[in-house]
Write a protein that holds these residues in place. Sequence first.
Motif: not given
Lengths: 114, 110
Positions: A37, A40-43, A88, A110
């Motif tokens: 991920x 601010x994005x989707x997994x 992440x 992270x």
Amino acid sequence: DAMVIQNPRYQVTQFGKPVTLSCSQTLNHNVMYWYQQKSSQAPKLLFHYYDKDFNNEADTPDNFQSRRPNTSFCFLDIRSPGLGDAAMYLCATSRGGNRGGEQFFGPGTRLTVL
Amino acid sequence: TQLLEQSPQFLSIQEGENLTVYCNSSSVFSSLQWYRQEPGEGPVLLVTVVTGGEVKKLKRLTFQFGDARKDSSLHITAAQPGDTGLYLCAANQAGTALIFGKGTTLSVSS
């Protein structure tokens, strides 16, 4: 409490230096997933294990490998991390007989690549 | 190709306001989940909906699954700063992997 645990929470590595991220679960779930991920994005699903059956997503780079030595543990190996691999990394599990549906996530690792 | 479209992508509101987040697709799903993710943490499952037209409530959060099981909404009443986070919808068809929407980043200021 039953849970998904990821270690370490923060990992710093150097460009090209192999790194391994760990995930363990006490939920006794058959399926374990690894996601990447970015901010601010989707997994993004990298691969998953259904028991010992490994399922790689078509667009997952060869640089990413995984091992699942037993039901409880799953590892993500990045053989030669590049700057673009900083992200992440999330581990998740779900119950057997259900490749989709509810997934339970760990807190994530992270990864920083210097 | 299955696609889940979430809107809005970003939402910034004041404490006490109401808001609705939408998750839409042209595909029919067997189940749909909503997750909330705080910065630096993994997504936490809020709810699963499986029946067309289903409505579930979780305190100030109301989740609805469309009659045709192609879309869903999340409504938050009287938002609080603690509601701040990334809201993700995710869905699957039977036997397929979960697909995620791109998420809605919610910021609630006091």
